[in-house]
Scaffold this active site. Structure first.
Site, PDB file in Angstrom:
ATOM      1  N   GLU A 188       0.818  -1.213   0.000  1.00  0.00           N
ATOM      2  CA  GLU A 188       0.000   0.000   0.000  1.00  0.00           C
ATOM      3  C   GLU A 188       0.857   1.270   0.000  1.00  0.00           C
ATOM      4  O   GLU A 188       0.861   2.040   0.977  1.00  0.00           O
ATOM      5  CB  GLU A 188      -0.975  -0.033   1.178  1.00  0.00           C
ATOM      6  CG  GLU A 188      -1.894  -1.250   1.089  1.00  0.00           C
ATOM      7  CD  GLU A 188      -3.021  -1.268   2.090  1.00  0.00           C
ATOM      8  OE1 GLU A 188      -2.965  -0.501   3.073  1.00  0.00           O
ATOM      9  OE2 GLU A 188      -3.972  -2.050   1.882  1.00  0.00           O
ATOM     10  N   GLU A 195      -5.000  -8.957  -1.320  1.00  0.00           N
ATOM     11  CA  GLU A 195      -5.491  -8.673   0.041  1.00  0.00           C
ATOM     12  C   GLU A 195      -6.915  -8.157   0.074  1.00  0.00           C
ATOM     13  O   GLU A 195      -7.298  -7.273  -0.703  1.00  0.00           O
ATOM     14  CB  GLU A 195      -4.581  -7.661   0.749  1.00  0.00           C
ATOM     15  CG  GLU A 195      -4.983  -7.475   2.217  1.00  0.00           C
ATOM     16  CD  GLU A 195      -4.094  -6.481   2.942  1.00  0.00           C
ATOM     17  OE1 GLU A 195      -2.873  -6.511   2.726  1.00  0.00           O
ATOM     18  OE2 GLU A 195      -4.634  -5.670   3.708  1.00  0.00           O
TER      19      GLU A 195
END
Length: 540
Positions: free
Chosen positions: A233, A328
């Site tokens: 991220e 994810e």
């Protein structure tokens, strides 16, 4: 519809011309797997008293599934989740407390044997250093300004991470390990800590060497890595757990330097996977990354916390030769079981694959009933907490969650039929009939180790016809299945069904299916883009 086989051809194969294919396992093991909305069946294997044959086409059912194996797409290399420090700790504790339950659980999760009552999960994603699910912050080198990496510690992760990973490897020889840092060492960032901050451009080469040493660390512990992403991220910074903002330009430079280091040190097979963040920026960061360092990266990875799964197409359209991984997603404790399964199937286990992903992974492999343990002080997975694929209880028992059951249904469709044989490939499928909206379908073809063996065809079908307008009213759907000019009939209950049949290769599909692939070892973000579980499901 195509009818390409003659009676003579089928006689030569010792198969009848009509009803030549059957929803039936030719070795007499299992023929379908089912999870129903009311949990009366939970990834239950079913054996019919007689095969359900494909015969001459007739009138279509309320829904009509048309399988087109002349259209083949990407191979699907498996499903899985993240072995965080928290997950590894809980699993290790379970092993100490109740070894029988531990090994039963591990086999249920990871055994890839054809026909086993197991999910055969293949992908394990491991944070490099601490994440929001660790006991404390740490990296592989916490010595400030150690640009020579003299104090790099190959044993930085807790010992139970290595031992649990070894157990997984002992069960699943296909295991694919992807490692991902939640943050570089704090001294490589402007914040000076693992938690939050931006990557310092002066550390590009140091960090590339750090990541090479991480790959070597896993190798020294006996684990060959499948892939590595530069930063989890990279558009997220949060000062309550390890995060790091890293621009596309900086990630491109790190990736270019790291690719050379990997190639020059015997790790050319390790794939670099870029981005590793939400769907909603599919046309931004990952495209910029490919523009600047496309030769360094095998592809990119996506998460579910912003945007929609169709955003993957934005990237795929511009870079169709680059690989897509879905790595994810996490859901909240206390959410509705059946609504969750509908969302998972629609968006992840059918949806992400339909939009060209080679994989499907959830977040934590295991957590306790409260979504713990977590990094002290983290705001990640706030509210009721995140749920793992499995829940491990303090009394030495465990529970399989909807994440497991839904993922297992998809995994069953693409696992190799033969030991070390080809993986399933997505093939063309469409749904017609008046109730076409009621079925969500993925179709796959699995090649064989021998070109003379019949191919396996699989369908993953979700029937989500659970309401007549606003009234709860689950309805089975009588369905016809069209395949190579023949037709079968099956009634799908409300839930998820995985079924398969066998047929010889034909035409262009034969070349694709007998190619043996070498085995090498709507949702919203919270304020500030913080990594959070799904707060609600908007299932159809």
């Amino acid at each position: 519809m195509r009818v390409l086989y003659t009676l003579a051809a089928f006689a030569a194969l010792a198969r009848p011309a009509l009803g030549q294919y059957a929803i039936w396992d030719i070795v007499g093991v299992l023929w379908s797997w089912q999870t129903t909305w009311d949990r009366s069946k939970l990834y239950t294997s079913l054996k019919p008293s007689s095969p359900i044959n494909f015969g001459s086409p007739g009138a279509i059912g309320s829904a009509d599934i048309d399988v087109d194996d002349s259209s083949t797409f990407q191979s699907v290399w498996g499903f899985g989740g993240s072995l965080t420090d928290s997950s590894a700790k809980l699993l290790s504790n379970l092993k100490s407390q109740n070894s029988g339950n531990y090994w039963n659980l591990m086999n249920t999760l990871f055994d890839p044997t054809d026909g086993a009552q197991a999910a055969g999960l293949t992908f394990i994603r491991i944070p490099l250093g601490a994440s929001d699910f660790s006991a404390n912050d740490y990296s592989f080198d916490d010595s400030n300004d150690d640009t020579s990496l003299n104090n790099f510690n190959s044993n930085a992760p807790p010992s139970y991470l290595w031992s649990v990973l070894s157990d997984i490897k002992s069960i699943n020889s296909y295991l694919r390990i992807i490692v991902t840092p939640w943050s570089p060492p704090g001294w490589m960032k402007n914040s000076g800590t693992m938690n939050g901050g931006n990557f310092e451009s002066s550390m590009i080469n140091t960090y590339a060497n750090y990541l090479l040493k991480c790959v070597q660390a896993f190798q020294s512990h006996g684990f060959t890595l499948y892939g590595l992403s530069i930063q989890n991220e990279p558009e997220n910074s949060n000062d309550s757990y390890p995060t790091c903002k890293t621009s596309a330009s900086l990630e491109a430079q790190i990736g270019t330097a790291l690719r050379s280091l990997l190639n020059n040190n015997g790790f050319s097979y390790v794939k670099l996977i870029g981005f590793d963040h939400n769907w909603d920026d599919a046309g931004g960061y990952p495209v910029q990354l490919m523009q600047q360092a496309g030769d360094a990266f095998a592809g990119v990875a996506f998460h579910c916390y912003g945007g929609s799964v169709s955003d993957q197409d934005t990237f795929h359209t511009q870079y169709p030769q680059k690989e897509i991984y879905f790595t994810e997603c996490s859901s909240n404790l206390g959410t509705d079981w059946w609504s969750n399964i509908k969302w998972f199937m629609d968006n992840l286990w059918i949806g992400a694959i339909e939009h060209n992903s080679h994989s499907g992974l959830m977040w934590n492999l295991a957590l306790d009933g409260n979504g713990n343990p977590k990094l002290p002080g983290t705001t990640s997975c706030g509210g009721p907490g995140c749920r793992g694929i499995v829940t491990i209880n303090s009394d030495g028992s465990y529970g399989l969650n909807e994440e497991y059951y839904s993922m297992a249904q998809a995994s069953r469709a693409i696992l190799p039929r033969d030991v070390n044989g080809p993986w399933g490939k997505r093939i063309g499928v469409s749904v017609g009939g008046e109730l076409n909206w009621a079925l969500r379908v993925g179709a796959y073809m699995t090649g064989r180790a021998s070109s003379t063996d019949w191919l396996r065809y699989s369908l993953v079908v979700m029937n989500w016809d659970d309401s007549a307008s606003t009234t709860w009213n689950p309805q089975p759907v009588q369905t016809t299945i069209e395949f190579r000019g023949t037709q079968a009939t099956y009634t799908f209950p409300v839930g998820v069904t995985t079924l398969w049949w066998y047929a010889p290769a034909e035409g262009s599909a034969a070349a694709n299916a007998t190619e043996t692939e070498a085995f090498d070892g709507m949702l919203y973000s919270d304020v500030g883009g913080e990594q959070q579980p799904m707060a609600a499901f908007h299932a159809k």
